[in-house]
Structures are given as structure tokens and as C-alpha cells.
Design a protein around this motif. Structure first.
Motif, mmCIF file in Angstrom:
data_model
loop_
_atom_site.group_PDB
_atom_site.id
_atom_site.type_symbol
_atom_site.label_atom_id
_atom_site.label_comp_id
_atom_site.label_asym_id
_atom_site.label_seq_id
_atom_site.Cartn_x
_atom_site.Cartn_y
_atom_site.Cartn_z
ATOM 1 N N ARG A 20 0.837 -1.201 0.000
ATOM 2 C CA ARG A 20 0.000 0.000 0.000
ATOM 3 C C ARG A 20 0.877 1.258 0.000
ATOM 4 N NH1 ARG A 20 -4.845 -2.128 0.309
ATOM 5 N NH2 ARG A 20 -5.258 -3.858 1.694
ATOM 6 N N GLY A 21 1.906 1.211 -0.826
ATOM 7 C CA GLY A 21 2.842 2.325 -0.916
ATOM 8 C C GLY A 21 2.287 3.487 -1.717
ATOM 9 N N ALA A 22 2.932 4.617 -1.562
ATOM 10 C CA ALA A 22 2.499 5.825 -2.266
ATOM 11 C C ALA A 22 2.795 5.734 -3.762
ATOM 12 C CB ALA A 22 3.208 7.034 -1.670
ATOM 13 N N PHE A 23 3.699 4.858 -4.146
ATOM 14 C CA PHE A 23 4.089 4.749 -5.554
ATOM 15 C C PHE A 23 3.260 3.724 -6.327
ATOM 16 C CE2 PHE A 23 7.991 6.179 -3.413
ATOM 17 C CZ PHE A 23 8.119 7.400 -4.045
ATOM 18 N N PHE A 24 2.230 3.165 -5.710
ATOM 19 C CA PHE A 24 1.411 2.157 -6.389
ATOM 20 C C PHE A 24 0.783 2.716 -7.654
ATOM 21 C CE2 PHE A 24 -2.920 0.549 -7.067
ATOM 22 C CZ PHE A 24 -2.596 -0.723 -7.503
ATOM 23 N N TRP A 25 0.200 3.898 -7.563
ATOM 24 C CA TRP A 25 -0.481 4.471 -8.729
ATOM 25 C C TRP A 25 0.505 4.775 -9.840
ATOM 26 C CZ3 TRP A 25 -5.417 3.807 -9.167
ATOM 27 C CH2 TRP A 25 -6.171 3.623 -8.011
ATOM 28 N N ALA A 27 3.334 3.176 -10.430
ATOM 29 C CA ALA A 27 3.732 1.902 -11.029
ATOM 30 C C ALA A 27 2.616 1.329 -11.894
ATOM 31 C CB ALA A 27 4.124 0.909 -9.938
ATOM 32 N N ALA A 28 1.368 1.458 -11.459
ATOM 33 C CA ALA A 28 0.241 0.927 -12.230
ATOM 34 C C ALA A 28 0.057 1.696 -13.531
ATOM 35 C CB ALA A 28 -1.029 0.980 -11.395
ATOM 36 N N ILE A 29 0.171 3.003 -13.482
ATOM 37 C CA ILE A 29 0.041 3.822 -14.684
ATOM 38 C C ILE A 29 1.196 3.555 -15.636
ATOM 39 C CG2 ILE A 29 0.091 6.209 -15.517
ATOM 40 C CD1 ILE A 29 -1.595 6.895 -13.008
ATOM 41 N N THR A 30 2.391 3.354 -15.099
ATOM 42 C CA THR A 30 3.544 3.012 -15.931
ATOM 43 C C THR A 30 3.346 1.664 -16.611
ATOM 44 O OG1 THR A 30 5.001 4.271 -14.469
ATOM 45 C CG2 THR A 30 6.044 2.658 -15.916
ATOM 46 N N ALA A 31 2.832 0.680 -15.879
ATOM 47 C CA ALA A 31 2.588 -0.642 -16.467
ATOM 48 C C ALA A 31 1.563 -0.556 -17.586
ATOM 49 C CB ALA A 31 2.123 -1.622 -15.390
ATOM 50 N N ALA A 32 0.505 0.217 -17.380
ATOM 51 C CA ALA A 32 -0.506 0.364 -18.432
ATOM 52 C C ALA A 32 0.070 1.097 -19.642
ATOM 53 C CB ALA A 32 -1.722 1.105 -17.889
ATOM 54 N N LEU A 87 -4.810 0.821 -22.933
ATOM 55 C CA LEU A 87 -5.470 2.123 -22.940
ATOM 56 C C LEU A 87 -6.678 2.126 -22.011
ATOM 57 C CD1 LEU A 87 -5.553 4.958 -24.189
ATOM 58 C CD2 LEU A 87 -7.014 4.009 -25.968
ATOM 59 N N ALA A 88 -7.458 1.051 -22.017
ATOM 60 C CA ALA A 88 -8.625 0.964 -21.129
ATOM 61 C C ALA A 88 -8.195 0.968 -19.665
ATOM 62 C CB ALA A 88 -9.422 -0.296 -21.444
ATOM 63 N N ILE A 89 -7.135 0.242 -19.352
ATOM 64 C CA ILE A 89 -6.631 0.221 -17.974
ATOM 65 C C ILE A 89 -6.099 1.592 -17.587
ATOM 66 C CG2 ILE A 89 -4.848 -0.745 -16.465
ATOM 67 C CD1 ILE A 89 -5.214 -3.390 -18.018
ATOM 68 N N GLU A 90 -5.406 2.235 -18.507
ATOM 69 C CA GLU A 90 -4.858 3.573 -18.251
ATOM 70 C C GLU A 90 -5.986 4.567 -17.959
ATOM 71 O OE1 GLU A 90 -1.484 6.020 -17.962
ATOM 72 O OE2 GLU A 90 -1.346 4.033 -18.854
ATOM 73 N N ILE A 91 -7.046 4.533 -18.751
ATOM 74 C CA ILE A 91 -8.184 5.435 -18.528
ATOM 75 C C ILE A 91 -8.835 5.150 -17.183
ATOM 76 C CG2 ILE A 91 -10.507 5.991 -19.348
ATOM 77 C CD1 ILE A 91 -9.384 5.648 -22.211
ATOM 78 N N ALA A 92 -9.022 3.880 -16.875
ATOM 79 C CA ALA A 92 -9.630 3.511 -15.592
ATOM 80 C C ALA A 92 -8.770 3.966 -14.424
ATOM 81 C CB ALA A 92 -9.858 2.009 -15.518
ATOM 82 N N LEU A 93 -7.456 3.813 -14.532
ATOM 83 C CA LEU A 93 -6.571 4.240 -13.457
ATOM 84 C C LEU A 93 -6.568 5.751 -13.305
ATOM 85 C CD1 LEU A 93 -3.523 1.875 -13.983
ATOM 86 C CD2 LEU A 93 -5.019 1.937 -11.992
ATOM 87 N N LEU A 94 -6.502 6.454 -14.417
ATOM 88 C CA LEU A 94 -6.422 7.911 -14.338
ATOM 89 C C LEU A 94 -7.725 8.540 -13.847
ATOM 90 C CD1 LEU A 94 -4.316 8.744 -17.511
ATOM 91 C CD2 LEU A 94 -3.606 8.855 -15.120
ATOM 92 N N THR A 95 -8.842 7.884 -14.086
ATOM 93 C CA THR A 95 -10.103 8.446 -13.598
ATOM 94 C C THR A 95 -10.388 8.066 -12.154
ATOM 95 O OG1 THR A 95 -11.331 6.561 -14.503
ATOM 96 C CG2 THR A 95 -11.161 8.525 -15.881
ATOM 97 N N HIS A 96 -9.627 7.135 -11.601
ATOM 98 C CA HIS A 96 -9.867 6.702 -10.227
ATOM 99 C C HIS A 96 -8.666 6.928 -9.306
ATOM 100 C CE1 HIS A 96 -13.005 4.527 -12.392
ATOM 101 N NE2 HIS A 96 -13.696 4.664 -11.276
ATOM 102 N N VAL A 97 -7.719 7.758 -9.729
ATOM 103 C CA VAL A 97 -6.563 8.065 -8.885
ATOM 104 C C VAL A 97 -7.023 8.889 -7.701
ATOM 105 C CG1 VAL A 97 -4.364 9.304 -8.778
ATOM 106 C CG2 VAL A 97 -4.923 7.968 -10.782
ATOM 107 N N PRO A 98 -6.683 8.446 -6.479
ATOM 108 C CA PRO A 98 -7.088 9.246 -5.309
ATOM 109 C C PRO A 98 -6.341 10.576 -5.278
ATOM 110 C CG PRO A 98 -5.688 7.439 -4.635
ATOM 111 C CD PRO A 98 -5.945 7.278 -6.105
ATOM 112 N N LYS A 99 -7.029 11.580 -4.817
ATOM 113 C CA LYS A 99 -6.416 12.922 -4.782
ATOM 114 C C LYS A 99 -5.911 13.256 -3.412
ATOM 115 C CE LYS A 99 -8.860 14.248 -8.683
ATOM 116 N NZ LYS A 99 -8.994 14.886 -9.755
#
Length: 99
Positions: A20-25, A27-32, A87-99
Motif C-alpha cells: 500500500r505504498g504511495a508509488f502504487f499508482w 507503477a500501475a500507470i507506468t505498467a498500463a 489504454l482501457a486500464i490507463e483510462i480507468a486508473l487515471l479516472t480513479h486516482v485518489p487525490k
């Protein structure tokens, strides 16, 4: 090289997700993003990547039924699918990134 980076990003996403690190998002966006690049590389046959996969499959045709392997066109279609999925995963991640 893209596959190695993609694999490393998936491992980083998994590890950081468990911690549950701060870099999870990140890393996930990079993978997508790398999935998109990997898919586009196959779809456009960048530097002969789809051709190489087709040739490799033909040389190792014993893995396939009746010793027949798909040609590079099949791998270009798979690459397009990987790019769309990334691209679908990237869109889903970017629209659900916690602020």
C-alpha cells in the motif's frame, strides 16, 4: 526490451499494491503505458517484432496443433488488442486516482 520493462512494472505494481505504498499508482500507470507501447510495437511491426514472433512460432511449431503456427498478421492483431487493453486500464486508473 519493452517486455522486460513491462514485466518489471507489473512486479512493482504487485509489490507496491501489497505494501500500500504511495508509488502504487505511479507503477500501475507506468505498467498500463508500457502495455500500450508493447501493443503498438506489435501492431505496427516496429523493428520486425511481429515478424520475429511469427518466425519464432514457426521454428517452434511443435507447440502448435498439426505443426502450424500463425504468421505475423495474427501477432499484429494481438498487439492491437494489448494496446486497447492497456489504454482501457490507463483510462480507468487515471479516472480513479485518489487525490
Amino acid at each position: 526490451m519493452l517486455f522486460v520493462l513491462f514485466f518489471a512494472a507489473i512486479v512493482a505494481t504487485t509489490v507496491l499494491g501489497q505494501l500500500r505504498g504511495a508509488f502504487f499508482w505511479t507503477a500501475a500507470i507506468t505498467a498500463a503505458g508500457l502495455a500500450i507501447l508493447l501493443g503498438l510495437s506489435l501492431a505496427t511491426d516496429f523493428r520486425g517484432s511481429a515478424h520475429w514472433l511469427g518466425q519464432h512460432a514457426k521454428e517452434n511449431a511443435s507447440m502448435y496443433f498439426n505443426a502450424a503456427a500463425p504468421d505475423k498478421g495474427a501477432y499484429r492483431i494481438i498487439g492491437f488488442g494489448i494496446a486497447v487493453l492497456g489504454l482501457a486500464i490507463e483510462i480507468a486508473l487515471l479516472t480513479h486516482v485518489p487525490k
